[in-house]
Design a protein around this motif. Structure first.
Motif, PDB file in Angstrom:
ATOM      1  N   THR A  34       0.833  -1.207   0.000  1.00  0.00           N
ATOM      2  CA  THR A  34       0.000   0.000   0.000  1.00  0.00           C
ATOM      3  C   THR A  34       0.864   1.252   0.000  1.00  0.00           C
ATOM      4  OG1 THR A  34      -1.725  -1.180   1.250  1.00  0.00           O
ATOM      5  CG2 THR A  34      -1.835   1.224   1.238  1.00  0.00           C
ATOM      6  N   VAL A  35       1.869   1.267   0.863  1.00  0.00           N
ATOM      7  CA  VAL A  35       2.734   2.441   0.999  1.00  0.00           C
ATOM      8  C   VAL A  35       3.801   2.503  -0.092  1.00  0.00           C
ATOM      9  CG1 VAL A  35       4.442   3.567   2.489  1.00  0.00           C
ATOM     10  CG2 VAL A  35       2.352   2.610   3.489  1.00  0.00           C
ATOM     11  N   HIS A  36       4.532   1.415  -0.258  1.00  0.00           N
ATOM     12  CA  HIS A  36       5.697   1.441  -1.150  1.00  0.00           C
ATOM     13  C   HIS A  36       5.339   1.367  -2.633  1.00  0.00           C
ATOM     14  CE1 HIS A  36       8.615   1.290   2.141  1.00  0.00           C
ATOM     15  NE2 HIS A  36       7.786   0.436   2.737  1.00  0.00           N
ATOM     16  N   ASN A  37       4.164   0.797  -2.945  1.00  0.00           N
ATOM     17  CA  ASN A  37       3.734   0.708  -4.342  1.00  0.00           C
ATOM     18  C   ASN A  37       2.571   1.659  -4.644  1.00  0.00           C
ATOM     19  OD1 ASN A  37       5.569  -1.356  -4.263  1.00  0.00           O
ATOM     20  ND2 ASN A  37       4.227  -2.897  -5.176  1.00  0.00           N
ATOM     21  N   GLU A  39      -0.434   1.524  -3.589  1.00  0.00           N
ATOM     22  CA  GLU A  39      -1.651   0.762  -3.867  1.00  0.00           C
ATOM     23  C   GLU A  39      -2.689   1.065  -2.779  1.00  0.00           C
ATOM     24  OE1 GLU A  39      -0.294  -3.283  -4.244  1.00  0.00           O
ATOM     25  OE2 GLU A  39       0.754  -2.866  -6.129  1.00  0.00           O
ATOM     26  N   TRP A  40      -3.103   2.332  -2.742  1.00  0.00           N
ATOM     27  CA  TRP A  40      -3.984   2.808  -1.670  1.00  0.00           C
ATOM     28  C   TRP A  40      -5.388   2.222  -1.751  1.00  0.00           C
ATOM     29  CZ3 TRP A  40      -1.451   4.978   2.155  1.00  0.00           C
ATOM     30  CH2 TRP A  40      -0.194   5.540   1.881  1.00  0.00           C
ATOM     31  N   TYR A  41      -5.741   1.716  -2.923  1.00  0.00           N
ATOM     32  CA  TYR A  41      -7.051   1.088  -3.076  1.00  0.00           C
ATOM     33  C   TYR A  41      -7.247  -0.072  -2.100  1.00  0.00           C
ATOM     34  CZ  TYR A  41      -4.614  -2.646  -5.583  1.00  0.00           C
ATOM     35  OH  TYR A  41      -3.774  -3.688  -5.904  1.00  0.00           O
ATOM     36  N   ARG A  42      -6.147  -0.658  -1.630  1.00  0.00           N
ATOM     37  CA  ARG A  42      -6.226  -1.806  -0.727  1.00  0.00           C
ATOM     38  C   ARG A  42      -6.916  -1.456   0.597  1.00  0.00           C
ATOM     39  NH1 ARG A  42      -2.855  -6.164  -2.056  1.00  0.00           N
ATOM     40  NH2 ARG A  42      -1.461  -5.791  -3.830  1.00  0.00           N
ATOM     41  N   LEU A  43      -6.912  -0.176   0.962  1.00  0.00           N
ATOM     42  CA  LEU A  43      -7.596   0.253   2.181  1.00  0.00           C
ATOM     43  C   LEU A  43      -9.097  -0.022   2.107  1.00  0.00           C
ATOM     44  CD1 LEU A  43      -5.772   3.656   2.788  1.00  0.00           C
ATOM     45  CD2 LEU A  43      -5.619   1.625   4.243  1.00  0.00           C
ATOM     46  N   ILE A  44      -9.617  -0.137   0.890  1.00  0.00           N
ATOM     47  CA  ILE A  44     -11.032  -0.442   0.671  1.00  0.00           C
ATOM     48  C   ILE A  44     -11.240  -1.878   0.212  1.00  0.00           C
ATOM     49  CG2 ILE A  44     -13.068   0.085  -0.739  1.00  0.00           C
ATOM     50  CD1 ILE A  44     -12.539   2.203   1.351  1.00  0.00           C
ATOM     51  N   THR A  45     -10.441  -2.322  -0.769  1.00  0.00           N
ATOM     52  CA  THR A  45     -10.718  -3.631  -1.382  1.00  0.00           C
ATOM     53  C   THR A  45     -10.582  -4.794  -0.421  1.00  0.00           C
ATOM     54  OG1 THR A  45      -8.421  -3.799  -2.197  1.00  0.00           O
ATOM     55  CG2 THR A  45     -10.075  -2.847  -3.691  1.00  0.00           C
ATOM     56  N   HIS A  46      -9.754  -4.641   0.615  1.00  0.00           N
ATOM     57  CA  HIS A  46      -9.574  -5.766   1.540  1.00  0.00           C
ATOM     58  C   HIS A  46     -10.874  -6.122   2.258  1.00  0.00           C
ATOM     59  CE1 HIS A  46      -9.384  -2.649   4.695  1.00  0.00           C
ATOM     60  NE2 HIS A  46      -9.656  -3.635   5.537  1.00  0.00           N
ATOM     61  N   GLY A  47     -11.787  -5.158   2.335  1.00  0.00           N
ATOM     62  CA  GLY A  47     -13.060  -5.415   3.003  1.00  0.00           C
ATOM     63  C   GLY A  47     -13.998  -6.306   2.217  1.00  0.00           C
TER      64      GLY A  47
END
Length: 199
Positions: A34-37, A39-47
């Protein structure tokens, strides 16, 4: 209606991910990526991803139990669909921030599930109806405010103990978000809560 749409999408995506590990990895919350790549979408998609059918069913049943009520309450209070979506997805993000900061340099840490968002919905229901009954261990009805205190204490205890592969921090911070969010959205609700608790 929105509650059922979210449940439907979550069930479908989770079920697909049960058999597609590559998609699972793309959607899961991995703070390092999320941080290094970026990939901020992961903050939502993981749900929308769950470990197994039990994990999925528990989360979605709890969400259905409180989400339909919260969706109606937000409409009644004039907070609207946008406010309700802010509760659910905001809870999902808020529940992840602690691990985002703490685990950002750990490439092996993975977290999934809607538990943070569901905790937010549950605790907003407690905020709006603190004396409403919640089934403790799905059996014993106790006031929501008492359930909430026990739940938060349990999350903190288990987070420190660790070792059960459950992200108790997400539960805890999602719950805190659920308590704070309605007060930020509509500050007059703080006075309403005070009157419900002490009058």
């Amino acid at each position: 209606m929105i509650t059922y749409v979210i449940i439907g999408i979550t069930v479908v995506v989770s079920y697909i991910c049960f058999g597609d590990h590559e998609l699972f990895r793309k959607l899961a919350f991995i703070p390092y990526r999320t941080v290094h790549n970026n990939e901020w979408y992961r903050l939502i998609t993981h749900g929308f991803v769950h470990a197994d059918m039990t994990h999925l069913l528990v989360n979605m049943f709890t969400f259905w139990s409180f989400g339909t009520y919260m969706e109606s309450a937000f409409g009644y209070l004039g907070l609207g669909t946008g406010g309700y979506l802010g509760l659910y997805f905001g809870g999902m993000v808020a529940a992840s921030l602690y691990d985002l900061a703490r685990r950002r340099n750990d490439p092996y840490y993975v977290s999934i599930g809607a538990s943070g968002a569901v905790s937010a919905v549950l605790f907003t229901s407690i905020f709006l109806d603190p004396w409403g009954k919640i089934l403790f261990f799905a059996v014993l009805p106790i006031p929501g405010i008492i359930f909430g205190v026990i739940y938060l204490a349990y999350c903190q205890y288990m987070a420190k103990k660790a070792g059960d592969n459950i992200n108790h921090n997400a539960h805890f911070y999602g719950a805190l978000y659920g308590l704070i969010y309605p007060a930020i959205l509509e500050p007059s609700l703080i006075k309403r809560l005070y009157l419900l608790l002490f009058s």
